[in-house]
Motif scaffolding. Structure first.
Motif, mmCIF file in Angstrom:
data_model
loop_
_atom_site.group_PDB
_atom_site.id
_atom_site.type_symbol
_atom_site.label_atom_id
_atom_site.label_comp_id
_atom_site.label_asym_id
_atom_site.label_seq_id
_atom_site.Cartn_x
_atom_site.Cartn_y
_atom_site.Cartn_z
ATOM 1 N N ASP A 123 17.203 -33.084 71.066
ATOM 2 C CA ASP A 123 18.385 -33.812 71.530
ATOM 3 C C ASP A 123 18.328 -33.883 73.054
ATOM 4 O O ASP A 123 18.522 -32.875 73.749
ATOM 5 N N LYS A 136 21.106 -32.468 75.429
ATOM 6 C CA LYS A 136 21.237 -31.034 75.709
ATOM 7 C C LYS A 136 20.392 -30.591 76.900
ATOM 8 O O LYS A 136 20.696 -29.586 77.539
ATOM 9 N N LYS A 185 22.276 -19.824 65.262
ATOM 10 C CA LYS A 185 23.272 -20.773 65.753
ATOM 11 C C LYS A 185 22.992 -20.964 67.233
ATOM 12 O O LYS A 185 23.082 -20.016 68.029
ATOM 13 N N HIS A 230 14.007 -29.172 73.196
ATOM 14 C CA HIS A 230 14.974 -29.489 72.151
ATOM 15 C C HIS A 230 14.968 -31.000 71.924
ATOM 16 O O HIS A 230 14.930 -31.783 72.886
ATOM 17 N N ASP A 266 20.575 -31.404 62.646
ATOM 18 C CA ASP A 266 21.938 -31.463 63.193
ATOM 19 C C ASP A 266 22.009 -30.980 64.637
ATOM 20 O O ASP A 266 23.086 -30.997 65.249
ATOM 21 N N SER A 267 20.864 -30.521 65.188
ATOM 22 C CA SER A 267 20.757 -30.056 66.578
ATOM 23 C C SER A 267 21.616 -28.832 66.868
ATOM 24 O O SER A 267 21.803 -28.462 68.031
ATOM 25 N N GLU A 268 22.130 -28.186 65.831
ATOM 26 C CA GLU A 268 22.990 -27.033 66.036
ATOM 27 C C GLU A 268 22.318 -25.718 65.636
ATOM 28 O O GLU A 268 22.804 -24.648 65.986
ATOM 29 N N HIS A 269 21.186 -25.805 64.916
ATOM 30 C CA HIS A 269 20.560 -24.587 64.417
ATOM 31 C C HIS A 269 19.072 -24.570 64.780
ATOM 32 O O HIS A 269 18.469 -25.602 65.104
ATOM 33 N N ASN A 304 24.313 -22.587 69.981
ATOM 34 C CA ASN A 304 25.256 -22.438 71.094
ATOM 35 C C ASN A 304 25.868 -21.037 71.183
ATOM 36 O O ASN A 304 26.581 -20.732 72.127
ATOM 37 N N GLU A 305 25.597 -20.192 70.181
ATOM 38 C CA GLU A 305 26.142 -18.831 70.208
ATOM 39 C C GLU A 305 25.048 -17.778 70.334
ATOM 40 O O GLU A 305 25.355 -16.581 70.464
#
Length: 793
Positions: free
Chosen positions: A160, A163, A221, A158, A204-207, A223-224
């Motif tokens: 980021d 993380k 997503k 990843h 955005d490092s979220e997806h 984190n989910e």
């Protein structure tokens, strides 16, 4: 007439394969491509296509360690490779030197590699379903990550670093994430039902976006572990890239607030498509792709997509090892690169100035090269492998091709160097292996096929830019076995064919049989008419070339020298010479009058199928099964001029040497004789010097430099083999020995030199010792006889 004869061709360039499939990467500046080629990684300059560096080469007599996969570091300075032996190696990209090497520890091959964003740690994914994390500074394995099943297809850190996550997907079609520090499995992303081919992380490092061969793109997503969007794309996806926020594409302008997630993907259809993942909308679909779609459902067409943000370009890598670089803003083709052509089956020159060549390879696409730069255009049209090409001498921008798709096509080269198909003929019922055009006009061409038929096709008098239906005027079952070749006479009145039935046949332009040429012991591969005489040339799988009379069908000459099938032949020098190539990889030049082979070149590693000769015969280009295009240039005139100058220079030097000897200028004469490498003249000068005593030789040798002394030693070794000249040789050895011992004079291969001279020296010593003993015995006898003579008196 002999002044026109060629004597030598010299290789000027060689275009070889640099990408044979597998991993490929683009440097951040867009200047270089890193391509897996056979057992090495080649670093290629994108502009010149020259090989800058080869990573993974081994020394002689060392077994080659095949590279399975490689990865370029984010800083673009290091390359990590995984090898068949189980070793992992870290290389300096620019220097090509090995920096580190260690064992992977996997139970099977390493198939995926990844650098973290700081290039401090790496990950290796194996066929054993395990991921091993390594610290580059200490070459230590920090974690072994388990949970996946099967061979890894994707492995990625990843971006980021906060993380501390690494993601991988294997044969179980699930994407898993692990914590890099603890080694614990974090999340499992289930949604795909077939092999996962790519994962991309959003800015955005979220997806995360994933693609697979199950014909869907999925937006996750992170984190989910939740699939937010599942987009059906109706084709197997092999590669995808995340487009930067500021990208532009044709017919689409992003509006304010439309900063969504855009993915470019490609798969079995060979088209690049751009999707807005959040809106599940297709934003762009490529038109007029140069990539052929997969031949069967689920097959491969595109294998990689490479995005270069610095140049705003997108590279499409195809299953045929072609690299097509597009400008992202216009999606126009910027450059076409052929990484590997497989077998080269035929080559022809194109254009009035013959600045381009057309190449038929083991592909349904034609390759159109500019000779000077080797820039390539891929020409589409045939639906199966193209087997043969032929151009019209009277119209150099018009040519024909034949293929395994049972069709012939007529092509026109336009003023902008684009190629347009202007005619299609589909009368044959099997693969068309050879074609030949009319020589005095552009009215017709002939073709032969595995259906054993010879056909003569008419060329439309008015050529338009759309596909016309070509008509066959004459058809004849020419042979009872496969027909390998066809040729048209220089006056267009006769046609010749050669077949696997070991014969060649001569036909009229209306396909009336004129005669059969019998004499070869194997199938005939090539047949050509002489441009000047009433003779025909044939080459065969029996390794021979035969010259036949058209008048009485008799064999005039047989040329033997090839060690395998002679696959292609051409007349040179107005019919006085022959150039031939064969399955032994050799190119040979023959003089017909003397039946002598003047030149033999070994530039290929396999069969040489194709041979193209320019109109003025100054260039020859050959291609074969080794995927090489070799360009040869006629250097006969240059060599003759060079030899003439050398001969003139030699005459002047000989005259100068004679003058120096006559005027007793021995030092200058010695230097000149050594420069001319004349051992007999040098010996004569040394003997002349020795007439003035040994000291004179020592003084003379002080006047010459070390290079001249080395030459003198070589000559002295030759003199030493002869009893008559050994005295001068031994004095030279004796004079120069102190300098050799002190190290002032370096003698190449000193051990071999001593080993060669010592036996002769020992032999001369034994001979002189024996002579001295005999002389002493004679002296003793004379002395003994003197008192006896006194008493008698």
């Amino acid at each position: 007439m002999t002044s026109f004869l060629k004597e030598e061709y010299e290789k000027t360039s060689e275009h070889t394969a640099f990408y044979t499939g597998g991993d490929i990467q683009w440097t951040a500046d867009g200047v270089q491509l890193l391509c897996l080629c056979d057992d090495n990684v080649k670093v290629i300059d994108v502009n010149t296509l020259s090989t800058i560096q080869v990573i993974g080469t081994v020394e002689d007599n060392v077994e080659c360690d095949q590279i399975y996969t490689f990865r370029l570091s984010h800083c673009n300075t290091n390359i990590l490779t995984a090898h068949k032996s189980g070793l992992m190696k870290l290389w300096d990209k620019d220097a090509g030197t090995l920096k580190k090497m260690w064992r992977s520890g996997h139970k099977g091959p390493v198939v995926q590699l990844a650098f973290d964003i700081k290039d401090e740690n790496i990950a290796s994914g194996g066929s054993d379903g395990n991921i091993r994390l390594w610290n580059l500074a200490f070459n230590t394995c920090t974690s072994s990550l388990r949970g996946a099943i099967g061979v890894f297809s994707v492995l990625k850190y990843h971006p980021d670093t906060a993380k501390d996550l690494i993601f991988g997907a294997a044969d179980d079609t699930k994407i898993r994430s692990w914590n890099c520090k603890s080694g614990k499995e974090c999340m499992i992303y289930s949604g795909h039902f077939s092999k996962i081919t790519s994962i991309q992380f959003t800015s955005d490092s979220e997806h995360m976006v994933s693609s697979g061969r199950d014909r869907v793109l999925i937006l996750w997503k992170l984190n989910e572990a939740k699939a937010l969007k599942v987009i059906p794309v109706y084709e197997s996806i092999e590669a995808c890239v995340l487009l930067p926020p500021s990208f532009r594409i044709p017919n689409f302008k992003k509006k304010i607030g439309m900063e969504g997630i855009y993915i470019a993907c490609a798969g079995e259809k060979g088209l690049v498509k751009i999707w807005n993942m959040q809106m599940s909308r297709l934003m762009y679909e490529q038109e007029h792709s140069l990539v052929s779609p997969a031949l069967e459902e689920g097959g491969l067409a595109v294998t990689h997509l490479l995005l270069n943000e610095a140049r705003n370009m997108l590279s499409v890598v195809t299953v045929d090892h072609n690299i097509i670089i597009h400008d992202l803003e216009t999606f126009g083709c910027h450059k076409q690169i052929v990484g590997f052509t497989d077998e080269i089956l035929d080559i022809i020159f194109i254009g009035k100035d013959e600045s381009h060549i057309m190449v038929a390879t083991n592909s349904c696409d034609l390759k159109y090269y500019e000779i000077e730069s080797m820039n390539c255009q891929i020409i589409k049209g045939h639906t199966d492998i193209v087997l043969a090409l032929a151009n019209f001498p009277t119209k150099p921008n018009l040519f024909v091709s034949s293929s395994k798709d049972n069709s012939v096509r007529l092509w026109l080269c336009l003023e902008d160097n684009s190629i347009q198909c202007v005619g299609v003929g589909t009368r044959h019922t099997a693969s068309i292996g050879s074609i030949f055009t009319s020589q005095t006009s552009n009215d017709f061409f002939a073709s032969v096929s595995q259906d054993n038929c010879l056909k003569v096709w008419s060329v439309p008098s008015e050529i338009s830019t759309y596909n016309q239906i070509l008509k066959s005027n004459h058809t004849e079952v020419a042979h009872q076995m496969d027909i390998n070749c066809v040729s048209v006479s220089p006056n267009d009145k006769m046609i010749a064919t050669g077949s696997q039935d070991k014969t060649a046949k001569i036909w009229t332009e209306d396909l009336i049989l004129l005669g059969v040429l019998k004499g070869h012991r194997r199938g005939v591969w090539c047949v050509k008419f002489s441009p000047a005489d009433q003779v025909i040339l044939t080459s065969s799988a029996d390794c021979s070339i035969k010259l036949w009379s058209v008048a009485d069908l008799s064999c005039l000459k047989t040329f033997e020298g090839h060690e395998s099938s002679v696959l292609n032949i051409e007349f040179l020098s107005k019919g006085q010479q022959i150039i031939s190539c064969g399955a032994d990889g050799l190119l040979k030049l023959w003089n017909i009058k003397s039946s002598e082979c003047k030149m033999s070149l070994d530039n290929h590693d396999g069969k040489v199928w194709s041979l193209a000769v320019s109109r003025n015969e100054s260039l020859i280009i050959t291609g074969g099964s080794d995927s090489k295009l070799v360009t040869l240039r006629d250097v006969t005139v240059e060599r003759r001029e060079k030899m003439t100058k050398e001969r003139e220079q030699l005459i002047l030097q000989e005259q100068e040497l004679s003058n120096l000897l006559h005027s007793k200028k021995l030092v200058k004469a010695l230097k000149l004789a050594l420069r001319m490498e004349r051992p007999l003249h040098v010996l004569k000068i040394v003997n002349e010097v020795l007439h003035h005593g040994n000291e004179k030789l020592i003084d003379t040798l002080k006047e010459i430099n070390n290079t001249q002394k080395e030459i003198l030693l070589k000559f002295a070794a030759e003199w030493n083999t002869n009893n008559k000249n050994c005295h001068a040789a031994q004095l030279v050895f004796n004079t120069l020995a102190p300098e050799i011992i002190r190290g002032d004079l370096n003698v190449p291969s000193l051990g071999n030199f001593i080993e060669g001279t010592l036996p002769y020296t020992e032999r001369h010593f034994e001979r002189l010792t024996s002579l001295l003993q005999d002389l002493q015995f004679v002296t003793y006898t004379v002395n003994c006889m003197q008192p006896h003579a006194v008493k008698m008196n």
